[in-house]
Motif scaffolding. Structure first.
Motif, PDB file in Angstrom:
ATOM      1  N   MET A   1      41.289  32.610  37.659  1.00 49.29           N
ATOM      2  CA  MET A   1      41.101  31.129  38.110  1.00 49.29           C
ATOM      3  C   MET A   1      40.590  31.150  39.397  1.00 49.29           C
ATOM      4  SD  MET A   1      44.077  29.434  36.031  1.00 49.29           S
ATOM      5  CE  MET A   1      43.178  27.720  36.249  1.00 49.29           C
ATOM      6  N   ALA A   2      40.699  32.354  40.231  1.00 45.14           N
ATOM      7  CA  ALA A   2      40.142  32.161  41.515  1.00 45.14           C
ATOM      8  C   ALA A   2      38.588  31.972  41.562  1.00 45.14           C
ATOM      9  CB  ALA A   2      40.680  33.485  42.403  1.00 45.14           C
TER      10      ALA A   2
ATOM     11  N   THR B   1      38.576  35.022  49.352  1.00 43.46           N
ATOM     12  CA  THR B   1      39.544  36.239  49.507  1.00 43.46           C
ATOM     13  C   THR B   1      40.674  35.751  49.251  1.00 43.46           C
ATOM     14  OG1 THR B   1      38.195  36.919  51.502  1.00 43.46           O
ATOM     15  CG2 THR B   1      40.410  37.617  51.342  1.00 43.46           C
ATOM     16  N   ASN B   2      41.471  36.337  48.248  1.00 38.23           N
ATOM     17  CA  ASN B   2      42.734  36.044  47.919  1.00 38.23           C
ATOM     18  C   ASN B   2      43.816  37.063  47.982  1.00 38.23           C
ATOM     19  OD1 ASN B   2      42.744  33.353  46.510  1.00 38.23           O
ATOM     20  ND2 ASN B   2      40.859  34.346  45.616  1.00 38.23           N
TER      21      ASN B   2
ATOM     22  N   ASN C   1      36.006  43.056  44.672  1.00 37.66           N
ATOM     23  CA  ASN C   1      35.980  43.924  45.915  1.00 37.66           C
ATOM     24  C   ASN C   1      37.642  43.978  46.137  1.00 37.66           C
ATOM     25  OD1 ASN C   1      35.382  45.343  47.929  1.00 37.66           O
ATOM     26  ND2 ASN C   1      34.009  43.906  49.146  1.00 37.66           N
ATOM     27  N   ILE C   2      37.941  45.290  46.151  1.00 41.56           N
ATOM     28  CA  ILE C   2      39.172  45.723  46.667  1.00 41.56           C
ATOM     29  C   ILE C   2      39.278  46.968  47.442  1.00 41.56           C
ATOM     30  CG2 ILE C   2      40.005  46.727  44.229  1.00 41.56           C
ATOM     31  CD1 ILE C   2      42.595  45.372  44.798  1.00 41.56           C
TER      32      ILE C   2
ATOM     33  N   ILE D   1      46.965  39.731  36.724  1.00 37.77           N
ATOM     34  CA  ILE D   1      46.705  40.070  38.225  1.00 37.77           C
ATOM     35  C   ILE D   1      47.035  38.395  38.877  1.00 37.77           C
ATOM     36  CG2 ILE D   1      45.667  40.497  40.379  1.00 37.77           C
ATOM     37  CD1 ILE D   1      44.151  42.728  38.458  1.00 37.77           C
ATOM     38  N   ILE D   2      48.255  38.222  39.552  1.00 39.92           N
ATOM     39  CA  ILE D   2      48.421  36.947  39.927  1.00 39.92           C
ATOM     40  C   ILE D   2      48.235  36.653  41.520  1.00 39.92           C
ATOM     41  CG2 ILE D   2      50.234  35.204  40.255  1.00 39.92           C
ATOM     42  CD1 ILE D   2      49.384  35.783  37.198  1.00 39.92           C
ATOM     43  N   VAL D   3      47.400  35.900  41.865  1.00 41.39           N
ATOM     44  CA  VAL D   3      47.032  35.596  43.345  1.00 41.39           C
ATOM     45  C   VAL D   3      47.453  34.461  43.663  1.00 41.39           C
ATOM     46  CG1 VAL D   3      45.023  37.072  43.323  1.00 41.39           C
ATOM     47  CG2 VAL D   3      44.791  34.766  42.661  1.00 41.39           C
TER      48      VAL D   3
END
Length: 70
Positions: free
Chosen positions: A6-7, A12-13, A52-53, A68-70
């Motif tokens: 949903m981002a 950037t998160n 990108n990580i 994955i929760i941000v």
């Protein structure tokens, strides 16, 4: 807090939590998805993401991204 799917792209998160069973968590951690890490969505196609990580580009499925929760 929301799932990574949903981002917004190019935003950037920071990862707050990684869900799933132990095997899924371990797989995501080896890819760099750990709590507190910065993650940026580069592109999205049919729910699947390229992110990108840790200065690397990683492709993950929609199912994995939802854990994955941000």
């Amino acid at each position: 807090m929301m799932p990574l799917t949903m981002a917004a792209a190019e935003e950037t998160n920071y990862i707050k939590k990684v869900g799933g069973n132990a095997e899924v968590k371990r797989h995501l951690e080896t890819l760099g998805f750990v709590t507190g890490e910065k993650v940026t969505i580069i592109s999205q196609l049919n729910g699947n993401l390229i992110v990108n990580i840790k200065d690397s580009r990683v492709a993950i499925s929609k199912e994995m991204a939802n854990k994955i929760i941000v």
